[in-house]
Design a protein around this motif. Sequence first.
Motif, PDB file in Angstrom:
ATOM      1  N   THR A 283       0.868  -1.026  -0.293  1.00 10.48           N
ATOM      2  CA  THR A 283       0.183  -0.126  -0.015  1.00 10.48           C
ATOM      3  C   THR A 283       0.798   1.149   0.039  1.00 10.48           C
ATOM      4  O   THR A 283       0.522   2.038  -0.834  1.00 10.48           O
ATOM      5  CB  THR A 283      -0.751  -0.053   1.198  1.00 10.48           C
ATOM      6  N   ALA A 284       1.833   1.266   0.823  1.00 11.08           N
ATOM      7  CA  ALA A 284       2.876   2.483   1.033  1.00 11.08           C
ATOM      8  C   ALA A 284       3.529   2.689  -0.359  1.00 11.08           C
ATOM      9  O   ALA A 284       3.872   3.924  -0.720  1.00 11.08           O
ATOM     10  CB  ALA A 284       3.763   2.393   2.228  1.00 11.08           C
ATOM     11  N   PHE A 285       3.965   1.438  -0.959  1.00 10.94           N
ATOM     12  CA  PHE A 285       4.804   1.616  -2.046  1.00 10.94           C
ATOM     13  C   PHE A 285       3.923   2.383  -3.290  1.00 10.94           C
ATOM     14  O   PHE A 285       4.340   3.364  -3.819  1.00 10.94           O
ATOM     15  CB  PHE A 285       5.018   0.167  -2.669  1.00 10.94           C
ATOM     16  N   PHE A 286       2.532   1.879  -3.297  1.00 10.08           N
ATOM     17  CA  PHE A 286       1.939   2.430  -4.488  1.00 10.08           C
ATOM     18  C   PHE A 286       1.491   4.047  -4.001  1.00 10.08           C
ATOM     19  O   PHE A 286       1.583   4.627  -5.171  1.00 10.08           O
ATOM     20  CB  PHE A 286       0.472   1.614  -4.748  1.00 10.08           C
ATOM     21  N   LEU A 287       1.445   4.241  -3.038  1.00 11.00           N
ATOM     22  CA  LEU A 287       0.860   5.815  -2.754  1.00 11.00           C
ATOM     23  C   LEU A 287       2.253   6.649  -2.703  1.00 11.00           C
ATOM     24  O   LEU A 287       2.071   7.644  -3.387  1.00 11.00           O
ATOM     25  CB  LEU A 287       0.659   5.534  -1.026  1.00 11.00           C
ATOM     26  N   PHE A 288       3.376   5.771  -2.615  1.00  9.57           N
ATOM     27  CA  PHE A 288       4.681   6.518  -2.923  1.00  9.57           C
ATOM     28  C   PHE A 288       4.920   6.916  -4.392  1.00  9.57           C
ATOM     29  O   PHE A 288       5.243   7.915  -4.640  1.00  9.57           O
ATOM     30  CB  PHE A 288       5.893   5.689  -2.387  1.00  9.57           C
ATOM     31  N   VAL A 289       4.341   5.839  -5.354  1.00  9.76           N
ATOM     32  CA  VAL A 289       4.701   5.964  -6.684  1.00  9.76           C
ATOM     33  C   VAL A 289       3.899   6.861  -7.159  1.00  9.76           C
ATOM     34  O   VAL A 289       4.218   7.978  -8.053  1.00  9.76           O
ATOM     35  CB  VAL A 289       4.319   4.607  -7.313  1.00  9.76           C
ATOM     36  N   ILE A 290       2.521   6.999  -6.546  1.00 11.00           N
ATOM     37  CA  ILE A 290       1.352   8.056  -7.143  1.00 11.00           C
ATOM     38  C   ILE A 290       1.820   9.434  -6.740  1.00 11.00           C
ATOM     39  O   ILE A 290       1.789  10.275  -7.473  1.00 11.00           O
ATOM     40  CB  ILE A 290       0.169   7.602  -6.607  1.00 11.00           C
TER      41      ILE A 290
END
Length: 545
Positions: A283-290
């Motif tokens: 979850t944190a990874f995808f939020l980070f990318v966005i």
Amino acid sequence: MNFRNWQNAQKPAQYRLLAGIRGAQRQLLWGLSITFMDQSRLPPLPMERTKLALAIFVLSLATFIVILDTTIINVAVPHIAGAFAASPSEGTWVITSYAVAEALTVPVSGWLANRFGIVKVLTVSLLSFALFSALCGLASTLEILILLRILQGLSGGPLIPISQTLIMRIAPPAKLETMMGLWMMTSIVAPVLGPMLGGILADTIGWRWAFYLNVPIAASCGIFGYFLFRDWETQVQKYAIDFIGLALLCIWVVAFQIMLDTGENHAWFQSNYILALLIVSITAFFLFVIWEITDNYPIVDLRVLRHRGFALSSLTLFFAFGAFFASLILLPLWLQLGMGYTATTAGYVLAQQGLLGVLAAPLAAYLMKKVDSRFLMSAALMVLAAAIFSRSNFATTIGLEQFRLPQLAIGIALPFFFVPIVTTSLQFAPRTETAAASSIINFLRTLAAAIATAAVVSAWSRETITKHAALVEFQSNSGSYIRRMTQNGLSHGGALQTLDALSWQQAMVLAVNDVFIFLSLILALTAAGIWLLPRLAPAHGPVLH
């Protein structure tokens, strides 16, 4: 001609060139690039002769101890785990905690230099590194040692990019590549000396001296470096920092690393704790990318990955360095735990791969100007894959002399991959995005080391248990062996213990063989994937489509 015009005419041509490009970006040749927007004054004249040599020595020594600390502990992991009554997989947290902390500081190094001044950051980093190194040596529990290693990694992380940038400021343009080349030799020498030095210290005066060794070196470099470089201090600039991006980066990296480090002890995904860490990390990874793609001032500018050549070269470095570093972790662990060798002997085996590597590095840099870099990198990785695959036929009867040839081959091959990949990867990105590109390269390299350490130890442990279970089934038909041992004077219980110890030793070597096969496969596939990169003209030419 008046006096001012006469004085300007006496300045070296290189300095007049510097004056003409005042305020331009000062890019790094290797690693992280930091942009300085100093429009108010020119830096002093570049250093010359003795002062320049002394400056390169100080910066090289500072970088040396940071890189040394990534490998000096490798061979001492069994000693550290034994001192704190921990398992070998728990002992490797001492390595991964340092690597993760160091990786997280890479994106903020530029901001720190701009906000506080490059010389102040260098000084504080070195003095903090010395302090936390001393405290690591005094740690009374494994948990305290891991916490202090995190603080040590946070302190040492900025030293590599800061040192690179200082060299850009102090070296005359005509000598810049030579000075940078001399400084880069630390990245080859330190990993070579680390395992050997760590082994000697662990077997003689104790593993804690691997940390105490840093204290006088880091403190001396910090104090002396401040007075040596203070005239080259940068103007303080107040730039915004992407705190949300940094927080998301820390969350997904730390959660993922903890999952890898503790998964074996919690039966992996049968545990709700491990599943929770996986969900948090993803979850944190995808939020980070966005967030990083949409933010105006991202801490890691992921938009540079739109360039195919750079994206592929980043993946190449990540997988190749991860597989190589995993082999650096696994070999000394098996030599000590599975074969009973001392840490000194394990360090000696690893150090052999650097003997020819130091000599091959200048040749690799020269050949880059003559032939396609993809050929050099692909051939080097195939040699690495073959050398590591040769370890897949290990047996408990193997002698130390059988390690020599593969280790020497690895030493020769390493520069022919790492020198071209580090030097050419940034050429796939435009000049305006070099800082972002080099930040990602440095981050992925350090993250690969942390992930590889946890993954390879976990895989080896799991495979060892599986192989031992299979051997135990075979032992059910081993009555003749037990009778033979009892006839030679062993009790029945002693014979069973001996047979079990032999089965564990055999299980370890069978497991390590399987892991080395997997690592060699990763390197071979990466070697093939290199040909997907766009072709670069020799001598640092443009990308050829």
